[in-house]
Design an enzyme around this catalytic site. Sequence first.
Site, PDB file in Angstrom:
ATOM      1  N   ARG A 229       0.799  -1.220   0.000  1.00  0.00           N
ATOM      2  CA  ARG A 229       0.000   0.000   0.000  1.00  0.00           C
ATOM      3  C   ARG A 229       0.835   1.276   0.000  1.00  0.00           C
ATOM      4  O   ARG A 229       0.582   2.194  -0.786  1.00  0.00           O
ATOM      5  CB  ARG A 229      -0.939   0.025   1.226  1.00  0.00           C
ATOM      6  CG  ARG A 229      -2.168  -0.834   1.076  1.00  0.00           C
ATOM      7  CD  ARG A 229      -2.557  -1.444   2.409  1.00  0.00           C
ATOM      8  NE  ARG A 229      -1.573  -2.453   2.747  1.00  0.00           N
ATOM      9  CZ  ARG A 229      -1.652  -3.715   2.335  1.00  0.00           C
ATOM     10  NH1 ARG A 229      -2.696  -4.126   1.681  1.00  0.00           N
ATOM     11  NH2 ARG A 229      -0.687  -4.577   2.620  1.00  0.00           N
ATOM     12  N   THR A 230       1.801   1.353   0.899  1.00  0.00           N
ATOM     13  CA  THR A 230       2.509   2.624   1.073  1.00  0.00           C
ATOM     14  C   THR A 230       3.265   2.993  -0.200  1.00  0.00           C
ATOM     15  O   THR A 230       3.164   4.121  -0.698  1.00  0.00           O
ATOM     16  CB  THR A 230       3.478   2.521   2.273  1.00  0.00           C
ATOM     17  OG1 THR A 230       2.735   2.045   3.397  1.00  0.00           O
ATOM     18  CG2 THR A 230       4.093   3.867   2.597  1.00  0.00           C
TER      19      THR A 230
ATOM     20  N   LYS B  50      26.558  -3.182   0.250  1.00  0.00           N
ATOM     21  CA  LYS B  50      28.036  -3.259   0.178  1.00  0.00           C
ATOM     22  C   LYS B  50      28.684  -2.567   1.374  1.00  0.00           C
ATOM     23  O   LYS B  50      29.879  -2.300   1.368  1.00  0.00           O
ATOM     24  CB  LYS B  50      28.520  -2.592  -1.113  1.00  0.00           C
ATOM     25  CG  LYS B  50      28.057  -3.318  -2.374  1.00  0.00           C
ATOM     26  CD  LYS B  50      28.634  -2.696  -3.639  1.00  0.00           C
ATOM     27  CE  LYS B  50      27.836  -1.497  -4.083  1.00  0.00           C
ATOM     28  NZ  LYS B  50      28.302  -0.934  -5.367  1.00  0.00           N
TER      29      LYS B  50
ATOM     30  N   ARG C 115      11.122   3.360   3.634  1.00  0.00           N
ATOM     31  CA  ARG C 115      10.636   2.385   4.633  1.00  0.00           C
ATOM     32  C   ARG C 115      11.861   1.695   5.205  1.00  0.00           C
ATOM     33  O   ARG C 115      12.771   1.319   4.459  1.00  0.00           O
ATOM     34  CB  ARG C 115       9.684   1.373   4.027  1.00  0.00           C
ATOM     35  CG  ARG C 115       9.411   0.235   5.017  1.00  0.00           C
ATOM     36  CD  ARG C 115       8.162  -0.513   4.762  1.00  0.00           C
ATOM     37  NE  ARG C 115       6.968   0.290   5.002  1.00  0.00           N
ATOM     38  CZ  ARG C 115       5.734  -0.198   4.924  1.00  0.00           C
ATOM     39  NH1 ARG C 115       5.540  -1.461   4.601  1.00  0.00           N
ATOM     40  NH2 ARG C 115       4.692   0.578   5.146  1.00  0.00           N
TER      41      ARG C 115
ATOM     42  N   HIS D 292       4.423   5.302  11.708  1.00  0.00           N
ATOM     43  CA  HIS D 292       3.972   5.263  10.314  1.00  0.00           C
ATOM     44  C   HIS D 292       3.013   6.446  10.153  1.00  0.00           C
ATOM     45  O   HIS D 292       1.792   6.280  10.065  1.00  0.00           O
ATOM     46  CB  HIS D 292       3.272   3.927  10.054  1.00  0.00           C
ATOM     47  CG  HIS D 292       3.100   3.571   8.606  1.00  0.00           C
ATOM     48  ND1 HIS D 292       3.289   4.473   7.573  1.00  0.00           N
ATOM     49  CD2 HIS D 292       2.750   2.391   8.014  1.00  0.00           C
ATOM     50  CE1 HIS D 292       3.054   3.870   6.422  1.00  0.00           C
ATOM     51  NE2 HIS D 292       2.732   2.607   6.662  1.00  0.00           N
TER      52      HIS D 292
HETATM   53  N1   CP Z   1      -0.487  -0.434   5.873  1.00  0.00           N
HETATM   54  C1   CP Z   1       0.711  -0.519   5.243  1.00  0.00           C
HETATM   55  O1   CP Z   1       1.671   0.198   5.582  1.00  0.00           O
HETATM   56  O2   CP Z   1       0.763  -1.422   4.244  1.00  0.00           O
HETATM   57  P1   CP Z   1       2.067  -1.829   3.422  1.00  0.00           P
HETATM   58  O3   CP Z   1       3.018  -2.484   4.416  1.00  0.00           O
HETATM   59  O4   CP Z   1       1.618  -2.775   2.373  1.00  0.00           O
HETATM   60  O5   CP Z   1       2.679  -0.583   2.870  1.00  0.00           O
END
Ligand code: CP
Length: 307
Positions: free
Chosen positions: A53-54, A83, A104, A132
């Site tokens: 999603r993100t 590396k 991420r 998040h």
């Molecule tokens: N909710 C969420 O962050 O989904 P993803 O891990 O798929 O990005």
Amino acid sequence: MKHLISVDDMPVYHIENIICLADDYKNNLRYGEIDRVLKNKILLTDFYAPSTRTRFSFEAAMNYLGGSVIGSENASEFSSVAKGESLYDNFRVISGYCDVIVGRFIHEGDAKIAADASLVPLINGGDGSGEHPTQALLDYFTIKEYHPTERNLVVTFLGDNLRGRTVHSLAKLLAIVKNVKTINFISHKKMTIPSHICEFLNDRGVYAELYCGMEHAIIKKTDVLYVTRTQTERDGINLSENEIKKYHMTQDLMNMLPENSIVLHPLPRNEELPSSLDNNPRAKWFEQAWNGLYVRMAILKYLCHPY
Ligand code: CP
């Protein structure tokens, strides 16, 4: 607001402006034209942990706004961090190739290292068990769609409140915007909400009520039930299947909720949220995920073109 690392970075007026802009984008994508306001801007997505999603919603958001996207979906393997390059050097360098970055991260705190290194806005797309913040914004957007005016919502988090970064960010955001009095956290005692989150809430006049067993009385008065999966990919907590099952969503729990309540889940889901519940009128988890597109369009516009 230069970077978006934590919901702590967002005063109420930033949050409400982003929500308002996201609402415009939702309406305009359905019925009108989108101003391609980020034409000639580049989004770089640098993902050290898996995402559906993100990453895709940010990439779609940038495309709708007229910009371009470059990036890595598996930076742990395909960037020079593999590396031995430091995360700091990696983000310092890539920030010279783009106008905004979404990262991420595997470990809590890595988003802060990346932001310290970056010369352009850095958005935390999830850092380990930390935060998040863009998920919290889309969760809040979805809550406001169904409860636009209430100031005393009863919000209950059910599941892995210890390691669920979406829980941490949304609980803090709700305390910042002050539309809750009490937040309930229901989990196994080994997955209870961290004390620093409770302190954050208490400092802002919101009570954190912790329950280590399924509390039907709490479910019966909940307006927003936020379910999360057990984050088994993080540090080991050994629980039997039977112990975990006590915190799963069921048809019985659905039936106990008040009529106008909604059930959210950040997804991905496992056994805690059976697909047999998908057609229940309170089930809003797919809408919630789709709202990520509009909210992330608003975030990109806000950070890259704030006028
Ligand atoms: N909710 C969420 O962050 O989904 P993803 O891990 O798929 O990005």
